[in-house]
Design a protein around this motif. Structure first.
Motif, short mmCIF file in Angstrom:
data_model
loop_
_atom_site.label_atom_id
_atom_site.label_comp_id
_atom_site.label_asym_id
_atom_site.label_seq_id
_atom_site.Cartn_x
_atom_site.Cartn_y
_atom_site.Cartn_z
N PHE A 43 0.85 -1.19 0.00
CA PHE A 43 0.00 0.00 0.00
C PHE A 43 0.89 1.25 0.00
O PHE A 43 1.85 1.33 0.75
N VAL A 44 0.58 2.19 -0.90
CA VAL A 44 1.35 3.44 -1.02
C VAL A 44 0.40 4.61 -0.83
O VAL A 44 -0.62 4.69 -1.52
N SER A 45 0.72 5.52 0.10
CA SER A 45 -0.09 6.74 0.23
C SER A 45 0.56 7.85 -0.59
O SER A 45 1.74 7.77 -0.93
N ALA A 46 -0.19 8.90 -0.86
CA ALA A 46 0.27 9.97 -1.76
C ALA A 46 0.87 9.32 -3.01
O ALA A 46 1.96 9.66 -3.45
N ALA A 47 0.11 8.38 -3.56
CA ALA A 47 0.64 7.49 -4.59
C ALA A 47 0.83 8.19 -5.93
O ALA A 47 1.51 7.66 -6.81
N SER A 48 0.24 9.35 -6.12
CA SER A 48 0.51 10.07 -7.36
C SER A 48 1.57 11.15 -7.14
O SER A 48 1.84 11.95 -8.03
N GLY A 49 2.16 11.18 -5.96
CA GLY A 49 3.24 12.12 -5.68
C GLY A 49 4.55 11.67 -6.30
O GLY A 49 4.64 10.60 -6.92
N SER A 50 5.59 12.47 -6.13
CA SER A 50 6.85 12.23 -6.82
C SER A 50 7.46 10.89 -6.42
O SER A 50 7.97 10.15 -7.25
N VAL A 51 7.40 10.57 -5.13
CA VAL A 51 7.99 9.32 -4.65
C VAL A 51 6.99 8.17 -4.81
O VAL A 51 7.30 7.10 -5.33
N GLY A 52 5.75 8.43 -4.38
CA GLY A 52 4.73 7.38 -4.37
C GLY A 52 4.51 6.73 -5.72
O GLY A 52 4.39 5.51 -5.82
N ASN A 53 4.48 7.53 -6.78
CA ASN A 53 4.17 6.94 -8.09
C ASN A 53 5.28 5.98 -8.53
O ASN A 53 5.02 4.94 -9.14
N LEU A 54 6.52 6.30 -8.16
CA LEU A 54 7.64 5.41 -8.51
C LEU A 54 7.64 4.15 -7.65
O LEU A 54 7.88 3.05 -8.14
N VAL A 55 7.35 4.32 -6.35
CA VAL A 55 7.27 3.15 -5.46
C VAL A 55 6.28 2.14 -6.03
O VAL A 55 6.56 0.94 -6.13
N GLY A 56 5.10 2.65 -6.40
CA GLY A 56 4.08 1.76 -6.94
C GLY A 56 4.53 1.07 -8.21
O GLY A 56 4.33 -0.13 -8.40
#
Lengths: 325, 325
Positions: A140-153
């Motif tokens: 689960f990734v929060s702020a998933a469309s943010g700079s870090v979150g989108n890459l984590v996903g």
């Protein structure tokens, strides 16, 4: 030769959410001249990065007393460091020539004296070094469309995990599912009970939570974690602007489910930098990873770009283009 | 032959702090007979252990919904498992003979059917496996005169760390400093500002916090941690009796100081069991480690022994002696 360097600074240290009026555009004459043996390089800034963590460096001492020891505090009136891309104008360092493109710590302004640095490791190191995912695990990734979150996903999907993200608008949720290949995503603003919502998306529990927001979301994620779950605390944007807001995860869950909650900074993970750079540039060039960037123009747009981070205005990595070349 | 087995049970699941009236002493006829091939062993209990974690197994479902999945829930009217020492009365298991002394999971009563188990690993595994101390590091232990805390402090001292403990009375503080060799100790009940107090005892910060209590103490410890500090969450006794009480450590500290907060259970660390047993028995026999035990007598004293844990009545490991042989 001399140029005018326009740069953004703060009028005073900030409490709470930043406002555009907290910032001002200053200018100063900058002679484009360096002495040969000083290794000083003057760079014309092309792109600068706008990141939530920068708030912690410009907050008042009282509201960030302990963190301030670990991130250099910014002085009102002075320039504000940021990662970015620039072009060498004059070089007193044999390793750099005029017109070289450089990546590293530059500043929110037209020109900088560059110290070579690094960037963008956060998602990679946080996911792989801190969380040590296994194929098939639920992420689960929060702020998933943010700079870090989108890459984590995207990294987690490529690695073979099941990935759900939360974001703050319908548009962002659509991008996560349709453009970035997340298995699922939801708009946390449409949700009244975060704990129950995560239970619906992860009926068997969460293995890895990549935390970009802190507070209630961290509590809800910990409540829904499986045994031996891992929480990488990358940032806590909802707590940056409100020091009274805190995550209070249930420690009974932490003990009985043997949960690890681990804060980290990319700078400690230079050991995976080459690996990160190689894999990510391959994956970008083959289209396996999508770059999600949100670009605005002009040094004067930096304050609104920064303030917008805390309203969730950006979709993906927020960048300001200072100059075209 | 048949005996009367007196045992302690709960009348109903418990909310909040336990009271003696939540418990009752029941008895049941127990035939001292086992079938040969069943491997069943009947044990006469000599000593049973009284531990705070047992509260989590006898709480109402609503107040420990998630933890209850991980620790078997106790049914009102039935016996309550506990670590202890007993003597075999009848054996249907070729590995045990009459009059053998056994250590393991027995129950709060006169007799039990024993399953061989383990005990006492918590301090050892939590300190060495979870916190990975280095010589010279600064260690803080809460509930330091408790069953786990006193051993953590002694292990850490022997290993070469600087150790400060907190406890709830002058008498306990004296034992820590004079009997167990802690570098320093304080009575948290005499302190108004935990954060400032820890700052005084650790002017350069804490490397390792062994958390037995949770809540405000965990917050104060995290605020005083050094970069790369480790928090082993062993138990959160102050949160067991009050589900509304939570630790809300500052996540900015967690991120910038790269703090690890890790829950754990001894059962996952059987890999160090032999090492633990060998070293600890050597250190006990040579007097390098002091056993700190608090013993009361008789099965009927179990409820008051248990309730006393949450008032801090015990000094060291709380044990009830059921029978002399």
């Amino acid at each position: 030769m001399e140029v005018t360097n326009r740069y953004i600074t703060i009028k005073a240290h900030i409490d709470g959410a930043p406002k555009e009026s907290d910032f001002e555009l200053k200018d100063a004459a900058l002679p484009l001249r360096v002495d040969l043996d000083t290794n000083v390089v003057i760079v014309k800034n092309l792109y600068v990065s706008i990141d939530p963590y920068q708030l912690n460096r410009i907050k008042s001492f009282s509201s960030s007393q302990s963190a301030i020891n670990f991130a250099a505090a910014v002085t009102p009136g002075e320039g504000i460091d940021a990662y970015g891309v620039g072009k060498v104008v004059v070089s007193g360092n044999p390793e750099f020539e005029k017109d070289d493109l450089v990546v590293g710590l530059i500043s929110w302004g037209d020109y900088t004296v560059v110290k070579p640095g690094f960037s963008g490791l956060t998602a990679y190191a946080g996911l792989f070094d801190i969380c040590k995912p296994k194929k098939g695990e639920k992420v689960f990734v929060s702020a998933a469309s943010g700079s870090v979150g989108n890459l984590v996903g995207q990294y987690a999907k490529l690695f073979g995990c099941y990935v759900v993200g939360s974001a703050g608008s319908k548009e962002k949720v659509a991008i996560l599912k349709e453009k970035l290949g997340f298995d699922d995503a939801f708009n946390y603003k449409e949700v009244t009970d975060l704990k129950a919502t995560l239970k619906r998306y992860f009926p068997d529990g969460i293995d890895i939570y990549f935390d970009n927001v802190g507070a209630e979301m961290q509590e809800a994620a910990v409540a829904n974690m499986k045994a031996f779950g891992r929480v990488a605390v990358c940032g806590v944007i909802s707590e940056y602007i409100d020091a009274g807001k805190r995550a209070a995860p249930d420690m009974l869950d932490v003990v009985y489910k043997r949960i690890k909650i681990q804060g980290f900074l990319a700078a400690d993970h230079m050991n995976v930098y080459q690996d990160f750079l190689q894999k990510t540039s391959d994956q970008l060039s083959t289209g396996k990873i999508q770059a999600l960037e949100d670009i605005s123009d002009g040094v004067e747009s930096i304050p609104s770009a920064f303030v917008g981070l805390f309203r969730g205005d950006n979709i993906g990595k927020k960048i300001v283009r200072i100059a075209l070349e």
